[in-house]
Write an enzyme that holds these catalytic residues in place. Structure first.
Site, PDB file in Angstrom:
ATOM      1  N   GLY A 112      34.175  33.760 -17.741  1.00  0.00           N
ATOM      2  CA  GLY A 112      35.411  34.599 -17.379  1.00  0.00           C
ATOM      3  C   GLY A 112      35.019  36.121 -17.314  1.00  0.00           C
ATOM      4  O   GLY A 112      35.532  36.925 -16.587  1.00  0.00           O
ATOM      5  N   LYS A 134      36.574  25.568  -5.500  1.00  0.00           N
ATOM      6  CA  LYS A 134      35.155  25.188  -6.195  1.00  0.00           C
ATOM      7  C   LYS A 134      35.604  24.128  -7.315  1.00  0.00           C
ATOM      8  O   LYS A 134      35.921  24.757  -8.424  1.00  0.00           O
ATOM      9  CB  LYS A 134      34.024  26.291  -6.582  1.00  0.00           C
ATOM     10  CG  LYS A 134      33.099  25.584  -6.773  1.00  0.00           C
ATOM     11  CD  LYS A 134      31.990  26.356  -7.580  1.00  0.00           C
ATOM     12  CE  LYS A 134      31.960  25.983  -9.258  1.00  0.00           C
ATOM     13  NZ  LYS A 134      31.428  24.666  -9.399  1.00  0.00           N
ATOM     14  N   GLU A 138      35.737  27.742 -29.955  1.00  0.00           N
ATOM     15  CA  GLU A 138      36.138  26.382 -29.354  1.00  0.00           C
ATOM     16  C   GLU A 138      35.229  25.406 -29.349  1.00  0.00           C
ATOM     17  O   GLU A 138      34.282  25.463 -28.780  1.00  0.00           O
ATOM     18  CB  GLU A 138      36.491  27.054 -27.954  1.00  0.00           C
ATOM     19  CG  GLU A 138      37.084  26.039 -27.301  1.00  0.00           C
ATOM     20  CD  GLU A 138      37.711  26.312 -25.779  1.00  0.00           C
ATOM     21  OE1 GLU A 138      36.771  27.180 -25.015  1.00  0.00           O
ATOM     22  OE2 GLU A 138      38.818  26.065 -25.373  1.00  0.00           O
ATOM     23  N   GLU A 145      42.083  32.022 -16.918  1.00  0.00           N
ATOM     24  CA  GLU A 145      42.550  31.246 -17.997  1.00  0.00           C
ATOM     25  C   GLU A 145      41.348  30.358 -18.530  1.00  0.00           C
ATOM     26  O   GLU A 145      40.855  29.760 -18.096  1.00  0.00           O
ATOM     27  CB  GLU A 145      43.458  29.914 -17.213  1.00  0.00           C
ATOM     28  CG  GLU A 145      44.566  29.348 -18.094  1.00  0.00           C
ATOM     29  CD  GLU A 145      44.103  28.126 -18.760  1.00  0.00           C
ATOM     30  OE1 GLU A 145      43.318  28.244 -19.910  1.00  0.00           O
ATOM     31  OE2 GLU A 145      44.178  27.197 -18.326  1.00  0.00           O
ATOM     32  N   GLY A 194      38.363  28.321 -17.130  1.00  0.00           N
ATOM     33  CA  GLY A 194      37.089  27.847 -17.588  1.00  0.00           C
ATOM     34  C   GLY A 194      36.612  28.748 -18.987  1.00  0.00           C
ATOM     35  O   GLY A 194      37.370  29.103 -19.646  1.00  0.00           O
ATOM     36  N   SER A 195      35.382  28.577 -19.236  1.00  0.00           N
ATOM     37  CA  SER A 195      34.953  29.342 -20.416  1.00  0.00           C
ATOM     38  C   SER A 195      35.172  30.947 -20.551  1.00  0.00           C
ATOM     39  O   SER A 195      35.118  31.445 -19.612  1.00  0.00           O
ATOM     40  CB  SER A 195      33.462  28.992 -20.769  1.00  0.00           C
ATOM     41  OG  SER A 195      32.718  29.498 -19.787  1.00  0.00           O
ATOM     42  N   THR A 196      35.334  31.374 -21.678  1.00  0.00           N
ATOM     43  CA  THR A 196      35.485  32.913 -22.021  1.00  0.00           C
ATOM     44  C   THR A 196      34.204  33.564 -21.299  1.00  0.00           C
ATOM     45  O   THR A 196      34.470  34.636 -20.863  1.00  0.00           O
ATOM     46  CB  THR A 196      35.763  33.300 -23.432  1.00  0.00           C
ATOM     47  OG1 THR A 196      37.002  32.716 -23.787  1.00  0.00           O
ATOM     48  CG2 THR A 196      36.002  34.739 -23.850  1.00  0.00           C
TER      49      THR A 196
END
Ligand code: NDP
Length: 488
Positions: A250, A194, A398, A267, A245-247
């Site tokens: 995740g 995706k 971030e 990651e 992607g973003s934490t």
């Protein structure tokens, strides 16, 4: 008076360097009006579609399918059907397909680079010189492993795990696709990928590369859509999820996958420290710091978004940095002279703006070189914050934009303590002439990647991944195969 000074009186030396426009033509890209879902080697019509834009001027590029839960299930079923034959192919046969894909990507690299910049906003010189060569190199690299898996894992029997669901972000759309698909296929797995909502076009063009390479139907399936499509893939009947992607997302994925037996690699974000010691080659370091944060508009998980400067060289370092920032060319991603392109989306621009406002409110000092931003599209000037305290949001969170926060330190111990003082642990940079100090720092820094006297260097042979809230699992290199094999 020296000879050069004498000559300067007579021959005019330009004081102002202006660049003529050098636009890359977009003719090489043939866009369709509408794209459907690539499932089982065919284009399957979706019920809903959304428009994908070019962030450089907000112009619509194409309609793209929004995959529903049922579509995702179809894609997973196609991957499942393709798995037995694909996984039983001798490794040397699988590697032929990967070599073909690598070669086709290299042959069509200009077309892909233009499309990447058009849809994502990154400067053409980056998509041309970084994203595309690396994407092709990843397929070449893993093609080499496909028939050598028993040597990769000596005395073990590596077996593919099945169907991998892969969810990728918008900052390196084609490169992240390669990082994920190449090792999965090399190890004999099949894939449902995706792409991110804002940058689906190079993944859809990649489906044409698969057609050219005659990859068996169903080995790679591509389902476009927003976060709902990603969530449906996480909940589907896959054997593994690989996410970048973003934490926050995740963490949500980790909660959903817990207890299901699905494998998971994450990651996630980063807040890397670029650490500048007073014995470093300063001009060289400033180049690395500029590249570390302004490369790809700072939309880089391992960006050197915090600069830690040794106090004794603070003033000359900041002066050189600001001078160099003033030479950065911000503008049309498709101009070959552009250094900093467009911000990927309105949402990301809003996020960057909010964090920069927080930095100002908390008391940091902001500097932006004078630069004229285009009227249409999404733009943010290269920014540096000085006077930053460890507790400020711009030192902890971030930003994922062209924004650098500068802090100072006195001793190596203090540098390590400050560098490690964020929830993240993805990357770090050390600038010093002393080899022993580099090794000492690399041991103490809690970061998956530590660069020394350079920054943002990538290679398919080198594993990449994080600690703490930057995620777990490694991509690239031999380590990148591990999440895609079962060892008996
Ligand atoms: P997300 O984490 O939302 O996006 C990454 C991928 O996950 C996209 O394909 C996204 O789809 C998909 N996704 C979104 N929600 C879900 C879900 N619930 N389940 C499964 N998949 C999902 O990043 P954003 O684009 O929202 O960016 C937000 C912030 O994240 C940025 O400001 C940046 O700080 C950070 N980020 C970090 C990246 C990194 O490489 N470490 C990459 C991208 C962002 P869709 O695009 O359709 O929403």
């Amino acid at each position: 008076m020296t000879d050069v000074e004498k000559r300067q009186d007579r021959s005019p030396v330009p004081t102002d360097w202006t660049y003529a426009p050098a636009p890359e033509s977009t003719d090489i890209v043939k866009l369709q009006d509408r794209y459907e879902l690539f499932i089982g080697g065919k284009w399957i019509e979706a019920k809903e579609h959304f428009t994908t834009l070019s962030p450089r001027d907000e112009s619509p590029l194409a309609e793209v399918a929004q995959a529903s839960e049922a579509d995702v299930h179809k894609a997973v079923a196609a991957a499942r059907e393709a798995f037995p034959a694909w996984s039983k192919l001798p490794g040397s046969e699988r590697s032929k397909y990967l070599f073909r894909i690598a070669r086709i990507l290299a042959e069509r690299s200009r077309e892909f680079a233009v499309l990447e910049s058009l849809n994502g906003g990154k400067p053409i010189k980056e998509s041309r010189d970084v994203d595309l060569p690396l994407a092709s190199a990843h397929f070449f690299y893993y093609a080499g492993w496909a028939d050598k898996l028993e040597y990769a894992f000596p005395n073990r029997k590596p077996k593919p795990i099945g169907v991998a669901g892969q969810i990728i972000p918008w900052n390196f759309p084609l490169l992240m696709l390669s990082w994920k698909i190449a090792p999965a296929l090399a190890a004999g797995n099949t894939v449902v990928l995706k792409p991110a909502e804002t940058t689906p076009l190079t993944a859809l063009l990649f489906a044409d590369v698969l057609r050219q390479a005659e990859l068996p139907p169903g080995v790679v399936n591509i389902v476009t859509g927003d976060g709902r499509t990603g969530a449906a893939l996480v909940d589907s009947d896959v054997d593994k999820i690989a996410f970048t992607g973003s934490t926050d997302v995740g963490k949500a994925i980790q909660r959903r996958v817990a207890g299901t037996g699905k494998r998971l690699t994450l990651e996630l974000g980063g807040k890397a420290a670029n650490i500048l010691f007073d014995d470093a080659a300063l001009d060289q370091a400033v180049e690395g710091i500029i590249n570390g944060i302004y490369f790809n508009q700072g939309h880089v998980c391992c960006a050197g978004s915090r600069l830690l400067v040794q106090e004794s060289i603070y003033e000359p370092a900041i002066e050189k940095l600001k001078k160099r920032m003033a030479t950065l060319r911000v503008g049309d991603p498709l101009d070959k002279n552009t250094d900093v392109g467009a911000i990927n989306s309105r949402e990301q621009l809003d996020r960057i703006t909010a964090l920069v406002e927080a930095g100002k409110d908390e008391g940091a000092e902001i500097y932006q070189p004078p630069c004229k931003l285009p009227e249409k599209g999404y733009w943010f000037a290269p920014t540096v914050f000085t006077n930053v305290a460890q507790s400020y949001r711009i030192a902890q969170e971030e930003i994922f934009g062209p924004v650098l926060s500068v802090l100072t330190f006195r001793t190596p111990e203090e540098a390590v303590e400050k560098a490690n003082n964020t929830p993240y642990g993805l990357s770090a940079g050390v600038w010093t002439e002393k080899g022993s100090r580099i090794l000492w720092m690399a041991n103490k820094l809690r970061a998956g990647v530590v660069w020394a006297n350079t920054f943002n260097r990538f290679d398919p042979t080198s594993p990449f991944g994080g600690y703490k809230e930057s995620g777990f699992g490694r991509e690239g290199g031999l380590h990148g195969l591990l999440p895609y094999v079962e060892l008996t």
